[in-house]
Design a protein around this motif. Structure first.
Motif, PDB file in Angstrom:
ATOM      1  N   THR A   1      53.393  38.485  66.433  1.00  0.00           N
ATOM      2  CA  THR A   1      54.588  38.134  67.210  1.00  0.00           C
ATOM      3  C   THR A   1      54.343  38.322  68.699  1.00  0.00           C
ATOM      4  N   GLY A   2      53.780  39.463  69.068  1.00  0.00           N
ATOM      5  CA  GLY A   2      53.504  39.726  70.469  1.00  0.00           C
ATOM      6  C   GLY A   2      52.506  38.759  71.065  1.00  0.00           C
ATOM      7  N   GLN A   3      51.532  38.344  70.271  1.00  0.00           N
ATOM      8  CA  GLN A   3      50.524  37.418  70.789  1.00  0.00           C
ATOM      9  C   GLN A   3      51.081  36.009  70.977  1.00  0.00           C
ATOM     10  N   PHE A   4      51.953  35.563  70.074  1.00  0.00           N
ATOM     11  CA  PHE A   4      52.583  34.266  70.287  1.00  0.00           C
ATOM     12  C   PHE A   4      53.392  34.272  71.588  1.00  0.00           C
ATOM     13  N   ALA A   5      53.949  35.427  71.928  1.00  0.00           N
ATOM     14  CA  ALA A   5      54.766  35.530  73.139  1.00  0.00           C
ATOM     15  C   ALA A   5      53.941  35.659  74.411  1.00  0.00           C
ATOM     16  N   LEU A   6      52.680  36.091  74.311  1.00  0.00           N
ATOM     17  CA  LEU A   6      51.946  36.451  75.523  1.00  0.00           C
ATOM     18  C   LEU A   6      50.610  35.744  75.725  1.00  0.00           C
ATOM     19  N   ARG A   7      49.933  35.347  74.654  1.00  0.00           N
ATOM     20  CA  ARG A   7      48.587  34.773  74.817  1.00  0.00           C
ATOM     21  C   ARG A   7      48.537  33.578  75.761  1.00  0.00           C
ATOM     22  N   PRO A   8      49.397  32.569  75.596  1.00  0.00           N
ATOM     23  CA  PRO A   8      49.306  31.420  76.506  1.00  0.00           C
ATOM     24  C   PRO A   8      49.534  31.788  77.963  1.00  0.00           C
ATOM     25  N   LEU A   9      50.330  32.826  78.201  1.00  0.00           N
ATOM     26  CA  LEU A   9      50.655  33.221  79.568  1.00  0.00           C
ATOM     27  C   LEU A   9      49.484  33.942  80.223  1.00  0.00           C
ATOM     28  N   ILE A  10      48.780  34.749  79.446  1.00  0.00           N
ATOM     29  CA  ILE A  10      47.580  35.415  79.954  1.00  0.00           C
ATOM     30  C   ILE A  10      46.492  34.384  80.222  1.00  0.00           C
ATOM     31  N   SER A  11      46.315  33.454  79.283  1.00  0.00           N
ATOM     32  CA  SER A  11      45.290  32.421  79.452  1.00  0.00           C
ATOM     33  C   SER A  11      45.564  31.547  80.677  1.00  0.00           C
TER      34      SER A  11
ATOM     35  N   ALA B   1      59.599  40.270  75.522  1.00  0.00           N
ATOM     36  CA  ALA B   1      58.572  40.626  76.498  1.00  0.00           C
ATOM     37  C   ALA B   1      59.148  40.478  77.899  1.00  0.00           C
ATOM     38  N   TYR B   2      58.997  41.531  78.710  1.00  0.00           N
ATOM     39  CA  TYR B   2      59.428  41.513  80.105  1.00  0.00           C
ATOM     40  C   TYR B   2      58.174  41.400  80.961  1.00  0.00           C
ATOM     41  N   VAL B   3      58.092  40.325  81.725  1.00  0.00           N
ATOM     42  CA  VAL B   3      56.852  40.031  82.448  1.00  0.00           C
ATOM     43  C   VAL B   3      57.142  39.632  83.894  1.00  0.00           C
ATOM     44  N   GLY B   4      56.130  39.797  84.746  1.00  0.00           N
ATOM     45  CA  GLY B   4      56.203  39.334  86.115  1.00  0.00           C
ATOM     46  C   GLY B   4      55.638  37.937  86.220  1.00  0.00           C
TER      47      GLY B   4
END
Length: 342
Positions: free
Chosen positions: A153-163, A246-249
């Motif tokens: 779940t966390g990776q679906f929310a964050l992987r594309p944004l990190i990449s 997820a809270y992100v900048g």
């Protein structure tokens, strides 16, 4: 072509979910089911909702003849899983749903799970089973390691944004709500209805949850440098589902566009219109992930919400998706059922 399938640990929640999903697959046939404590019982006795199916009785693992079996799902606890898989035929395709082969570094495995790995050579061979991001490697793999449901779940929310480089990497906060079936089927006092219902609590506080090992491994590999997220899971009184906030900048519109580009052709990932929040109700009993993005009142901050069913997309559905690739089947076969509502 019909592929013959074995499921080890079929008397647990993920084992039963595998049986339910495979029932809708035209090219898979279940020929062996193990359940150590319930050996000799029928699946109808253990799971009455499956009584309409013609299934083999549960047996012990050592009673299974793996000759002629094309793929084995292993739904056993961690540590047990590696010891069993180590002794299975070397030609057998395996999808492991436990934690035993998720972490590539033996030291990381020992840190998070507390014991030395008993199948180091296979640990290095295993392909990480987050299908949407490891599809090409999974197709040719013999052993695929299913992800943790929280980790997925966390990776679906964050992987594309990190990449895509659209968020800061040093101030990611991941707040997660998890349904009780994620704790497995074993009896636990704190999971009794009288002690769980009408309540809601955080656990594994302060960075002790084992799925952090997967976040550290995967996010750091994507970024090319160490990435550590602040992560707190919460147990909610529901049977199925995970909701990650997820809270992100970063710029919220750029984040939405990064998701749109990354998931445009993914059959199981639905990006909602900007500003729309998903619910666990929206994906219950299905292999879908729903993702929403919104801006925050604080400039330069955004909120990402991802939901999935922990037993389906977070575990058994993901396992079947991987098996389809390993067996040369259409990736979506047996998995396009609509979510249950209400």
């Amino acid at each position: 072509m019909t592929h013959k399938i074995a499921i080890l640990g079929a008397s647990g929640y993920t084992g039963a979910e595998l049986v339910r999903l495979i029932a809708g697959h035209p090219n898979l046939e279940i020929v062996a089911l193990s359940g150590e404590r319930k050996a000799g019982m029928t699946m109808a006795e253990v799971f009455p909702h499956l009584r309409h199916m013609d299934l083999p009785a549960l047996c012990k693992i050592e009673e299974i003849d793996f000759a002629g079996i094309d793929l084995c799902f292993c739904a056993l606890p961690h540590k047990t899983s590696q010891e069993v898989i180590r002794d299975l035929p070397k030609t057998l395709k395996i999808v492991d749903l436990s934690a035993d082969f998720r972490l590539r570094d033996p030291a990381a495995y020992k840190k998070w799970y507390g014991n030395d790995h008993a199948a180091l050579e296979m640990q290095q061979e295993a392909v990480y089973g987050l299908t949407e991001f490891y599809r090409d490697q999974i197709k040719g793999a013999r052993l695929v390691a299913g992800t943790g449901c929280n980790a997925a779940t966390g990776q679906f929310a964050l992987r594309p944004l990190i990449s895509a480089g659209v968020i800061g990497l040093d101030d990611i906060i991941l707040d997660m709500k998890c349904a009780v079936s994620g704790a497995g089927r074993s009896l636990k006092e704190n999971l009794l209805h009288a002690e769980l219902s009408e309540g809601y609590n955080a656990y594994a506080i302060g960075g002790t949850h084992r799925h952090l090992g997967e976040f550290d491994q995967e996010f750091s590999a994507l970024a090319g440098r160490p990435v550590k997220v602040q992560f707190t899971p919460h147990l909610m009184p529901a049977n199925r589902g995970i909701l990650a906030t997820a809270y992100v900048g970063g710029d919220a519109q750029a984040i939405w566009q990064a998701f749109s580009a990354a998931y445009a052709d993914e059959p199981f990932v639905e990006l909602l219109p900007f500003g729309t929040a998903p619910s666990t109700h929206d994906v219950r009993g299905s292999n879908f992930v729903h993702i929403g993005v919104a801006g925050d009142r604080i400039d330069g901050r955004a909120i990402v919400i991802a939901v999935l069913d922990n037993l389906t997309k977070g575990s058994s559905g993901q396992a079947l998706q991987n098996a389809n690739l390993m067996l040369g089947e259409d990736e979506t076969e047996g998995l396009m059922m609509a979510p249950l509502f209400p």
